[in-house]
Write a protein that holds these residues in place. Structure first.
Motif, mmCIF file in Angstrom:
data_model
loop_
_atom_site.group_PDB
_atom_site.id
_atom_site.type_symbol
_atom_site.label_atom_id
_atom_site.label_comp_id
_atom_site.label_asym_id
_atom_site.label_seq_id
_atom_site.Cartn_x
_atom_site.Cartn_y
_atom_site.Cartn_z
ATOM 1 N N ASP A 231 0.825 -1.210 0.000
ATOM 2 C CA ASP A 231 0.000 0.000 0.000
ATOM 3 C C ASP A 231 0.860 1.262 0.000
ATOM 4 O O ASP A 231 0.582 2.219 -0.746
ATOM 5 C CB ASP A 231 -0.929 0.020 1.219
ATOM 6 N N ALA A 232 1.880 1.294 0.845
ATOM 7 C CA ALA A 232 2.744 2.474 0.917
ATOM 8 C C ALA A 232 3.515 2.664 -0.385
ATOM 9 O O ALA A 232 3.740 3.796 -0.830
ATOM 10 C CB ALA A 232 3.705 2.359 2.098
ATOM 11 N N GLU B 40 2.447 1.799 -3.406
ATOM 12 C CA GLU B 40 1.507 2.335 -4.387
ATOM 13 C C GLU B 40 1.257 3.814 -4.143
ATOM 14 O O GLU B 40 1.161 4.599 -5.098
ATOM 15 C CB GLU B 40 0.205 1.532 -4.347
ATOM 16 N N ARG B 41 1.172 4.228 -2.888
ATOM 17 C CA ARG B 41 0.975 5.649 -2.593
ATOM 18 C C ARG B 41 2.146 6.476 -3.102
ATOM 19 O O ARG B 41 1.962 7.590 -3.613
ATOM 20 C CB ARG B 41 0.760 5.868 -1.095
ATOM 21 N N VAL C 205 1.758 6.823 -6.888
ATOM 22 C CA VAL C 205 0.699 7.770 -7.227
ATOM 23 C C VAL C 205 1.188 9.201 -7.042
ATOM 24 O O VAL C 205 0.844 10.095 -7.830
ATOM 25 C CB VAL C 205 -0.554 7.499 -6.383
ATOM 26 N N SER C 206 1.999 9.439 -6.027
ATOM 27 C CA SER C 206 2.533 10.784 -5.809
ATOM 28 C C SER C 206 3.459 11.215 -6.944
ATOM 29 O O SER C 206 3.743 12.402 -7.099
ATOM 30 C CB SER C 206 3.296 10.845 -4.473
ATOM 31 N N HIS D 6 1.847 4.346 -11.178
ATOM 32 C CA HIS D 6 1.308 3.263 -10.354
ATOM 33 C C HIS D 6 2.364 2.172 -10.244
ATOM 34 O O HIS D 6 3.327 2.135 -11.017
ATOM 35 C CB HIS D 6 0.051 2.667 -10.976
ATOM 36 N N CYS E 9 7.627 1.430 -9.884
ATOM 37 C CA CYS E 9 6.567 2.297 -10.424
ATOM 38 C C CYS E 9 6.677 2.320 -11.945
ATOM 39 O O CYS E 9 7.774 2.218 -12.504
ATOM 40 C CB CYS E 9 6.718 3.728 -9.916
#
Length: 261
Positions: free
Chosen positions: A146-147, A149-150, A153-154, A158, A252
């Motif tokens: 989860d971290a 992916e965050r 996204v930033s 993805h 990513c």
């Protein structure tokens, strides 16, 4: 009676320069006033006066009336020409407006493209890799799925999807013997795998990318089962499902459309 004396009592003041159609109207008005005065002057005071004015005056009246008709025709032509010019000007104005809109759209698209290319150059300067029209980032840190992916996204991206054998081989080579999260998960519905970037997951073409006997959804006893996928160096850099909370490096991907390449 001499012709030169017919208009001797008329006073015509020269007007300031006016538009062509207005000048025509002014000229017509002057002539019409002259005709009216001529008609008044031709009214006989007595029989001898009527005889004296004779046919010359009547001829002058006919000529003046013909002049009025001619001026009216000319004024009508001028008005029609003015209307046609106005229509053409309206068309030109509309065309100009459409061209301006197109130029604005081109300018906006150019600005957006310049922004995307600046972003691409910035990413490349920070260690992102370019392959197959996409940009990839291979982290040195370790985070949960989860971290990870965050973080992606930033960065307008993805966790990576994998769409071909060539892409899988590129990712395997660049991981350099370290496990890395990819964007495949069945969180929410067990066994229903999906790519977090929206790419369609195809079980038939992806079957060869899984390590032997994977995915197995093994319960590692650390809270929850294995719902996230990483590239595992111990399994020839093939895919292995693992608990999403396990710290791992990650990859990513900024896809072709996003990168603007």
């Amino acid at each position: 009676m001499a012709r030169d004396n017919i208009y001797e009592n008329m006073q015509v003041t020269e007007a300031a320069p006016q538009p062509k159609d207005l000048r025509g109207q002014s000229k017509l008005q002057v002539v019409e006033e002259a005709v009216q005065k001529l008609q008044v002057s031709l009214q006989p005071d007595n029989a001898s006066d009527a005889s004296a004015k004779g046919s010359d005056s009547l001829q002058l009246l006919d000529e003046a009336q013909a002049g009025v008709r001619m001026l009216k025709d000319q004024l009508g032509n001028v008005s029609a020409a003015y209307g046609e010019i106005q229509i053409r000007l309206d068309h030109v104005s509309a065309a100009y407006g459409e061209i301006q809109i197109r130029l604005d759209n081109v300018s906006a698209a150019r600005g957006a493209a310049q922004g995307r290319y600046r972003d691409v150059l910035t990413k490349l300067s920070r260690g992102w890799r370019f392959y197959g029209g996409n940009l990839y980032y291979f982290s040195q840190e370790r985070k949960s799925w989860d971290a990870s992916e965050r973080f992606c996204v930033s960065q307008d991206s993805h966790l990576t999807s994998v769409s071909s054998q060539a892409e899988q081989e590129f990712l395997s080579k660049e991981t350099k013997g370290e496990d890395h999260w990819i964007g495949l998960t069945d969180l929410g519905t067990e066994g229903s795998w999906r790519w977090v970037d929206g790419t369609e997951y195809r079980a038939d073409t992806s079957r060869g990318f899984w390590a032997r006997n994977q995915p197995d959804n093994w319960d590692q006893g650390i809270g929850g089962r294995e719902d996230c996928v990483h590239i595992h160096p111990l399994n020839r850099n093939l895919w292995n499902d693992v608990n999403c909370t396990v710290p791992s490096r990650w990859i990513c991907k900024q896809a072709h459309g996003q990168a603007g390449l």
